[in-house]
Design a protein around this motif. Structure first.
Motif, short mmCIF file in Angstrom:
data_model
loop_
_atom_site.label_atom_id
_atom_site.label_comp_id
_atom_site.label_asym_id
_atom_site.label_seq_id
_atom_site.Cartn_x
_atom_site.Cartn_y
_atom_site.Cartn_z
N THR A 2 1.12 -1.70 -0.07
CA THR A 2 0.24 0.04 0.06
C THR A 2 1.08 1.31 0.12
O THR A 2 1.97 1.34 1.04
CB THR A 2 -0.42 0.31 1.24
N PHE A 3 0.48 2.29 -1.01
CA PHE A 3 1.42 3.38 -0.81
C PHE A 3 -0.06 4.33 -0.89
O PHE A 3 -1.06 4.49 -0.55
CB PHE A 3 1.46 3.63 -2.67
N GLY A 137 7.44 12.61 2.74
CA GLY A 137 6.53 12.57 1.21
C GLY A 137 6.13 11.22 0.74
O GLY A 137 5.15 11.59 0.07
N GLY A 138 5.79 10.31 1.63
CA GLY A 138 5.05 9.19 1.45
C GLY A 138 5.42 8.37 2.05
O GLY A 138 6.13 8.57 3.00
N VAL A 139 4.82 7.25 2.03
CA VAL A 139 4.47 6.15 3.21
C VAL A 139 4.17 4.84 2.14
O VAL A 139 3.05 4.81 2.16
CB VAL A 139 3.47 5.79 4.09
N ARG A 140 5.68 3.77 2.60
CA ARG A 140 4.46 1.96 1.83
C ARG A 140 4.69 1.38 3.20
O ARG A 140 5.74 1.76 3.77
CB ARG A 140 5.94 1.85 1.35
N ALA A 141 4.28 0.86 2.64
CA ALA A 141 3.66 -0.31 3.93
C ALA A 141 3.94 -2.01 2.66
O ALA A 141 2.82 -2.17 2.29
CB ALA A 141 1.56 -0.20 4.55
N ASN A 142 4.25 -2.70 4.11
CA ASN A 142 4.86 -3.94 3.06
C ASN A 142 4.46 -5.16 4.27
O ASN A 142 4.51 -4.74 5.34
CB ASN A 142 6.26 -4.07 2.49
#
Length: 142
Positions: A2-3, A137-142
């Protein structure tokens, strides 16, 4: 995976504790400042969540702060799931593994900042009295 990308889908993910969208004047990165000390981010994952990746920038150079620590906590239990050190006034990618894997679904996480708060007026004398944490600036959920 998810970004959350500031300037793209941040309005649905950034809940309490965020300032309005801005652009870093040095490089045009779309970002939001977290309010000090906490900001809540909400998103849905289709698979288990074991890592958070933050595209983040720390305190402005004028503060002479070497590093800030941001903790990622479960909003409901306030359990600290991970922490990352954000080094100075430059954009960086922080990969942080969670202390435990979260099941797929809806997540409300708190980004908690410990350490000094940035109040622009204290350094610039510009009347901007916001209590700011870090820029995301952004978040990525793995």
């Amino acid at each position: 995976m998810t970004f959350v990308v500031m300037g793209f889908n941040d309005t649905t993910a950034c809940r309490e504790g965020w300032y309005a969208l801005e652009r870093d004047g040095r490089n045009g990165v779309a970002c939001r400042w977290t309010q000090y000390p906490d900001a809540v981010i909400e998103f849905t994952t289709e698979s288990a969540l074991s890592e958070i990746v933050l595209f983040v920038c720390g305190a402005p150079e004028c503060m002479n702060v070497n590093a800030q620590v941001v903790e990622v906590c479960d909003e409901q239990s306030r359990e600290i799931l991970c922490s990352a050190e954000v080094c100075g006034d430059l954009w960086q990618v922080c990969n942080v593994r969670l202390s435990r894997t979260l099941v797929a679904g809806r997540h409300r996480l708190v980004l908690h900042l410990s350490g000094d708060v940035y109040v622009p007026d204290r350094w610039l004398g510009n009347g901007d009295c916001r209590q700011m944490g870090i820029r995301i600036g952004g978040v990525r959920a793995n």
